[in-house]
Scaffold this active site. Sequence first.
Site, PDB file in Angstrom:
ATOM      1  N   ALA A  78       0.817  -1.211   0.000  1.00  0.00           N
ATOM      2  CA  ALA A  78       0.000   0.000   0.000  1.00  0.00           C
ATOM      3  C   ALA A  78       0.851   1.261   0.000  1.00  0.00           C
ATOM      4  O   ALA A  78       0.466   2.290  -0.590  1.00  0.00           O
ATOM      5  CB  ALA A  78      -0.931  -0.001   1.208  1.00  0.00           C
TER       6      ALA A  78
ATOM      7  N   ASP B 299      11.743  -3.230  -8.716  1.00  0.00           N
ATOM      8  CA  ASP B 299      12.496  -4.125  -7.846  1.00  0.00           C
ATOM      9  C   ASP B 299      13.553  -3.256  -7.190  1.00  0.00           C
ATOM     10  O   ASP B 299      14.260  -2.504  -7.871  1.00  0.00           O
ATOM     11  CB  ASP B 299      13.136  -5.270  -8.623  1.00  0.00           C
ATOM     12  CG  ASP B 299      13.662  -6.354  -7.676  1.00  0.00           C
ATOM     13  OD1 ASP B 299      12.935  -6.704  -6.732  1.00  0.00           O
ATOM     14  OD2 ASP B 299      14.787  -6.843  -7.885  1.00  0.00           O
ATOM     15  N   SER B 300      13.610  -3.322  -5.904  1.00  0.00           N
ATOM     16  CA  SER B 300      14.494  -2.405  -5.197  1.00  0.00           C
ATOM     17  C   SER B 300      15.142  -3.095  -4.021  1.00  0.00           C
ATOM     18  O   SER B 300      14.691  -4.148  -3.558  1.00  0.00           O
ATOM     19  CB  SER B 300      13.725  -1.164  -4.725  1.00  0.00           C
ATOM     20  OG  SER B 300      12.592  -1.539  -3.967  1.00  0.00           O
TER      21      SER B 300
END
Length: 206
Positions: A11, A73-74
């Site tokens: 969220a 993508d981190s």
Amino acid sequence: MSRVLLVSRNAKKLKELRRILDEAGVAGIEIVGLDDVPEYAEAPETGATFEENALAKARGGAAATGLPCVADDSGIEVDALNGMPGVLSARWSGIHGDDGANNRLLLAQLGDVPDERRGARFVSACALVVPGVRETVVRGEWPGAINRAPVGEGGFGYDPLFVPDGGRITAAQLTPAEKDAVSHRGRALTLLLPELAALAGADYRA
């Protein structure tokens, strides 16, 4: 109104992208998450790079839903660990998404590392896949260092340990707007703004 799927159930990531679009004045786009579309088999994160994982997730979402898809993508790269955890950041402790365990393990691994060798950077690769039209992958980095203890209640992941370059507080102590302006994901998503604006038929200039 153009619907764009952010391939995530996080969220906070949804709110982040919505804030960035609002602050940039990009209207005409409804950002939805995985909980807002029929469930499908998600692509496994098996890539060797952030870019490979982000693109696989965006392609999977676009193929399953037909919607333009944004995926990121981190993670964090720590100099003293030769760039690890890297793509393994979310499951560094062995349990995917357990922020507390991941932070505790990282601190333990850096216990004897002096302050001058605690450099690190957050990295985010963001992919936008518009079915049958184009694929775009961008990268944002946020340099800093690893603190000796977690501080702050905001953010998520390794934010309580990360002190940005030139700062004295952790990423978890920044307001959401302050973080958006400088963070790795904020920087990457900002690079996608022209593409997202085009989907809405809007004209965006940085």
